[in-house]
Design a protein around this motif. Structure first.
Motif, PDB file in Angstrom:
ATOM      1  N   GLY A   1       1.097  -1.544   0.024  1.00  0.00           N
ATOM      2  CA  GLY A   1      -0.096   0.181  -0.043  1.00  0.00           C
ATOM      3  C   GLY A   1       1.155   1.182   0.308  1.00  0.00           C
ATOM      4  N   LEU A   2       1.920   1.158  -0.527  1.00  0.00           N
ATOM      5  CA  LEU A   2       3.175   2.553   0.345  1.00  0.00           C
ATOM      6  C   LEU A   2       4.231   1.970  -0.621  1.00  0.00           C
ATOM      7  CD1 LEU A   2       3.152   4.827   1.447  1.00  0.00           C
ATOM      8  CD2 LEU A   2       4.695   4.076   3.286  1.00  0.00           C
TER       9      LEU A   2
ATOM     10  N   ASP B   1     -10.513  10.488   7.547  1.00  0.00           N
ATOM     11  CA  ASP B   1     -10.557  10.222   5.978  1.00  0.00           C
ATOM     12  C   ASP B   1     -11.528  11.754   5.694  1.00  0.00           C
ATOM     13  OD1 ASP B   1     -10.608   7.051   5.756  1.00  0.00           O
ATOM     14  OD2 ASP B   1     -12.661   7.045   6.112  1.00  0.00           O
TER      15      ASP B   1
ATOM     16  N   ASP C   1      -3.279   6.180   2.994  1.00  0.00           N
ATOM     17  CA  ASP C   1      -3.308   7.281   1.916  1.00  0.00           C
ATOM     18  C   ASP C   1      -3.440   8.951   2.140  1.00  0.00           C
ATOM     19  OD1 ASP C   1      -4.112   4.701   0.700  1.00  0.00           O
ATOM     20  OD2 ASP C   1      -6.083   4.736   2.003  1.00  0.00           O
TER      21      ASP C   1
END
Length: 462
Positions: free
Chosen positions: A102-103, A345, A371
């Motif tokens: 994810g990174l 978020d 994210d």
């Protein structure tokens, strides 16, 4: 006065554990490394076998050993039912090889593989472990030792790599408890096991001789447990922390704290009498247990050696605090923390909304993750001075990928050089490092349930 030691018993007394055998040792070069499901005799035989996820089907996985300056190449195959990745913990590595799903890479899907290849710049004690849903995959057994030997031998008789771990096992089924992501673990101290092993073995024993000099490489692979360790029948010196040698060996004259992901290299002399045993002692709830026993089977020599010399240093650039860029990281949340909400978020959310999403912690007022924006955009070669404040009711072990850092002493001097630092509740610590490794580098709590539930951020070194 000698410590009164107790052999730790699990569920029932008078049991013995079958060992897993000797793991394979890979030389530097290309080899396959498979993450797969396997049944092993983790508990005493009366309990039956336990299903684990392990590299090459063992837990811990095969020891990888190479010499400083050489290259390691592994093709990691995923034979698991879930996506995975492999992080090479503590290695100052190329960013593309860091193994953070994810990174720095996409997760390795079931049935697929990923090629990892990197140079080993530093001698020392390191390890490798899963880095996708690591709060579950590491707890199932996906980890192993990565040992980088010095270019020249040091004065010891034997070396032992000792991976300390705890497992949360259901005694009725002998299976690892399928309670990953439990709200209590996410919001409190983390996932704590009820069965403690060294190298996958309960009450590990090694035979030694009196006056032997040993190098002990201690690795904490547990999800959340901070091991409190002492020595009995052994005289020891700390020679390295998280792989990095101390300028001078430090005599062990009290407790050793080993937080999740941390490593300690010890040189110890066996002082126990022939026919008795020396111990690495674990202290827990005012009781002492033998974590590892060294049975003294005879006389190695008639006299003790002189105190050990320092290990050869690893080359690095020391941070210049006078020119450092100052950053801050405030850790909040968790049970009994008093945090009412945080940004999640991109929106301000109440603690109730956070909890429904499985998030309980915040960095600088925001639920952490890969994210969101980085903690900082850093220039290559920039010196960073980061103030970390633990405004929670629990300890946290903060790990920085890709670079080591100095803990700054209260007097402002540079302290230990390591990659994971333990902060007790209410504690404030400053660390400093030179951002000399380009890429996106994760900074997170290595109480892995905490990382899963908000204690994660990253820095971007341009």
């Amino acid at each position: 006065m000698p410590l009164k030691l107790t052999r730790r018993h699990f569920i029932a007394s008078g049991t013995a554990l079958a060992t897993l055998g000797t793991p394979k040792v890979y030389a530097a070069g290309f080899d396959e490394l498979r993450a797969r499901v396997n049944e092993i005799q983790l508990l005493p035989e009366k309990y039956g076998q336990t299903q684990i996820w392990g590299f090459e089907g063992s837990a811990p996985g095969p020891e990888i050993r190479a010499v400083q300056g050489t290259q390691v190449q592994r093709r990691v195959f995923n034979d698991l039912p879930d996506p995975t990745s492999t992080h090479w913990h503590g290695i100052r590595i190329d960013n593309a090889m860091d193994g953070v799903a994810g990174l720095t890479q996409d997760p390795i899907q079931p049935g697929e593989s990923f090629d990892y290849g990197f140079i080993l710049p530093d001698a020392g004690t390191y390890w490798y472990h899963a880095h996708n849903r690591s709060f579950e995959q590491v707890a199932r057994g996906l980890h192993g030792a990565l040992i980088v030997e010095e270019r020249s031998a040091i004065d010891i008789d034997h070396e032992e790599v000792l991976i300390l771990d705890d497992w949360l096992v259901d005694p009725e089924t002998a299976q690892i408890a399928n309670t990953f992501g439990a709200m209590h673990d996410l919001s409190h101290a983390g996932r704590m096991g009820n069965y403690i092993t060294t190298n996958g073995t309960y009450n590990l024993t090694r035979n030694v001789k009196r006056h032997d000099r040993l190098r002990l490489r201690l690795i904490n692979a547990a999800n959340a447990r901070v091991f409190q360790l002492g020595l009995d029948g052994l005289e020891g010196w700390i020679v390295a922390l998280d792989g990095m040698p101390l300028a001078q060996p430090k005599s062990v004259d009290g407790l050793l704290l080993l937080a999740p992901a941390q490593r300690i290299d010890l040189i110890v002399d066996v002082t126990a009498e022939t026919g008795s045993a020396g111990h690495i002692v674990q202290l827990d709830r005012n009781e002492s247990f033998s974590q590892v026993a060294f049975e003294v089977t005879g006389e190695g020599s008639s006299a003790r050696r002189e105190n050990p010399k320092p290990l050869p240093p690893n080359a690095y650039t020391k941070p210049d605090l006078a020119s450092a860029r100052n950053l801050a990281l405030l850790m909040e949340g968790g049970a009994m923390g008093g945090m009412r909400g945080a940004t999640m978020d991109g929106q301000m959310s109440s603690m109730r909304d956070m909890m429904q999403a499985g998030n309980f912690w915040a960095f600088n007022g925001a639920v952490g993750g890969m994210d969101g924006p980085p903690l900082a955009d850093l220039s290559l070669g920039e010196t960073v001075r980061l103030k970390i404040t633990n405004d929670t009711s629990f300890p946290h072990a903060m790990h920085l990928h890709g670079m080591h850092f100095h803990e700054i002493e209260p007097n402002g001097s540079l302290g230990a050089f390591r990659d994971t630092t333990l902060l007790d509740r209410g504690e404030v610590r400053e660390i400093a490092y030179v951002a000399n490794n380009p890429g996106k580098w994760l900074l997170h709590c290595h109480m892995l349930s905490h990382a899963r539930s908000g204690m994660m951020t990253w820095v971007d070194v341009a």
